[in-house]
Scaffold this motif. Structure first.
Motif, short mmCIF file in Angstrom:
data_model
loop_
_atom_site.label_atom_id
_atom_site.label_comp_id
_atom_site.label_asym_id
_atom_site.label_seq_id
_atom_site.Cartn_x
_atom_site.Cartn_y
_atom_site.Cartn_z
N GLN A 63 0.82 -1.20 0.00
CA GLN A 63 0.00 0.00 0.00
C GLN A 63 0.86 1.26 0.00
O GLN A 63 1.91 1.30 0.66
N VAL A 64 0.41 2.27 -0.74
CA VAL A 64 1.08 3.58 -0.76
C VAL A 64 0.02 4.67 -0.73
O VAL A 64 -1.13 4.44 -1.10
N ARG A 65 0.43 5.84 -0.25
CA ARG A 65 -0.44 7.01 -0.29
C ARG A 65 -0.24 7.69 -1.64
O ARG A 65 0.81 8.30 -1.88
N THR A 115 -6.11 -0.72 2.48
CA THR A 115 -5.17 -1.07 3.56
C THR A 115 -5.53 -2.43 4.15
O THR A 115 -4.65 -3.26 4.42
N ALA A 118 -4.32 -5.14 1.86
CA ALA A 118 -2.86 -5.31 1.95
C ALA A 118 -2.49 -6.04 3.23
O ALA A 118 -1.62 -6.93 3.24
N LEU A 119 -3.16 -5.72 4.32
CA LEU A 119 -2.89 -6.39 5.60
C LEU A 119 -3.19 -7.88 5.49
O LEU A 119 -2.37 -8.72 5.91
N LYS A 122 -0.67 -10.05 3.93
CA LYS A 122 0.52 -10.32 4.75
C LYS A 122 0.18 -11.17 5.97
O LYS A 122 0.95 -12.04 6.36
N ILE A 123 -0.95 -10.88 6.60
CA ILE A 123 -1.37 -11.59 7.81
C ILE A 123 -2.80 -12.09 7.58
O ILE A 123 -3.76 -11.33 7.75
N ASP A 133 -2.31 -1.76 14.26
CA ASP A 133 -1.01 -1.34 13.72
C ASP A 133 -1.11 -0.96 12.24
O ASP A 133 -0.45 -0.03 11.78
N ALA A 134 -1.92 -1.71 11.50
CA ALA A 134 -2.01 -1.46 10.05
C ALA A 134 -2.96 -0.32 9.71
O ALA A 134 -2.69 0.46 8.80
N SER A 136 -4.20 2.21 11.71
CA SER A 136 -4.26 3.42 12.53
C SER A 136 -3.94 4.69 11.75
O SER A 136 -4.21 5.79 12.22
N ALA A 137 -3.39 4.57 10.55
CA ALA A 137 -3.11 5.75 9.75
C ALA A 137 -4.19 6.01 8.71
O ALA A 137 -4.04 6.86 7.85
#
Lengths: 165, 181
Positions: A63-65, A115, A118-119, A122-123, A133-134, A136-137
């Protein structure tokens, strides 16, 4: 500018598995290329300085902004936007978001979903802490965080249970 | 232009001449003022949440170090930080390799006095099997160190000239990499 210089300057990449190119300033934010040049308006402009997450897309699965990512970063790579998760709402994240009616106004949710996707890549079975953690932004002014967290868990279940419908 | 350049060249020459007179540890101590710059310490931390700014505030959005120093799955350093600084005020700074040290090798310099900091850096080189002069190459070429003198809009640079810092590190190493006053 001669033809060879012009060809050198053209940035080529894939967007949602289709070929795309851009022939202008390579520092142009990817967000504007997606929205204005490719008419992929599902990705939203929020803050413009990578603080809110509304513009989140994937480049090669990360993921990217897109509001602060120069289009040159996508050169030769594969971009996925919210439109590319699936065209028939079959992606587990889309299914979970629909099932739990996660959004309120919805403006931030294409970023939230990208997001989350993408998380989960990975998980596959994230804990609450992994989700915090993933995610929060990715800000939501409507405060749908509790439904977002529940939806990520539900998407993980759907993915484990066979992925796409 | 010559008028503008000449005084700064004289200042740099004077600084280099002064460095040549220093002992190994004296050179390190002067260089340590840069190593301890708040912006360097923002990533050289003992914990798992990086810091930001000159006051060492916690990184917004609860950003984490992650298992590889590049952030948590779903929120990587490269999600927001690019290979160049953002041009807008408050946009993310960036350079190549933007990340924290790994959790296995945290390189946490905060709170160390000069001697402990000096030994800590030498230990890192020893553990990595790196020759001591590697540190001089590192401070002269690593994009994250170079970034300190090109931090983007709204961020101050270290008070010392970059080449003077490199020369101090080189002097420290060439005169024996001493950590004793």
């Amino acid at each position: 500018m001669d033809l060879s210089e012009r060809e050198e300057r053209v940035i080529t990449f894939q967007v949602n598995s289709k070929a795309a190119s851009f022939d202008d300033d390579p520092s142009t934010p990817l967000l504007w290329v997606l929205r204005d040049n490719l008419q992929l308006t599902g990705t939203k402009y929020g803050c413009g300085i990578a603080r809110c997450g509304a513009c989140t897309v994937h480049i090669d699965g990360e993921q990217v902004r897109s509001c602060v990512t120069p289009v040159s970063r996508a050169a030769g790579r594969s971009v996925t936007t919210i439109e590319g998760l699936s065209s028939d709402l079959s992606h587990p994240v889309q299914r979970a978001w629909l099932e739990l009616q996660t959004p309120q106004c919805g403006y931030c949710h294409s970023g939230q979903m990208m997001t989350a996707a993408a998380l989960l890549n990975k998980i596959p079975n994230p804990t609450d802490a992994d989700i915090d953690d993933a995610m929060s932004a990715n800000l939501c002014r409507c405060g749908t965080y509790h439904r977002i967290r529940a939806s990520v868990h539900r998407a993980a279940e759907l993915k484990a249970g066979g992925g796409r419908r | 232009m010559i008028r503008l350049l000449f005084p700064s060249m004289l200042t740099a020459a004077a600084a280099f001449a002064q460095t040549a007179q220093m002992s190994s540890f004296e050179a390190f101590q002067k260089a340590a003022t840069v190593i301890r710059h708040p912006r360097c310490l923002n990533c050289h931390i003992p914990g798992d949440q990086p810091l930001v700014g000159l006051n060492g505030d916690g990184h917004p959005m609860l950003v984490k170090r992650g298992t590889d120093g590049q952030g948590a799955p779903g929120l990587r350093c490269s999600t927001c930080h690019q290979e160049t600084n953002g041009e807008l005020p408050h946009s993310p700074p960036g350079t190549k390799g933007w990340q924290l040290p790994t959790p296995q090798n945290r390189l946490a310099w905060a709170g160390l006095d000069d001697q402990k900091l000096c030994r800590g850096i030498l230990n890192v080189l020893k553990k990595g099997g790196q020759p001591r002069d590697k540190i001089a190459d590192y401070v002269n070429s690593d994009p994250r160190v170079l970034w300190a003198w090109d931090p983007g809009p709204g961020r101050e640079k270290p008070s010392m000239d970059r080449l003077e810092f490199v020369e101090l590190i080189r002097t420290w190493i060439e005169k024996g990499a001493s950590c004793a006053p």
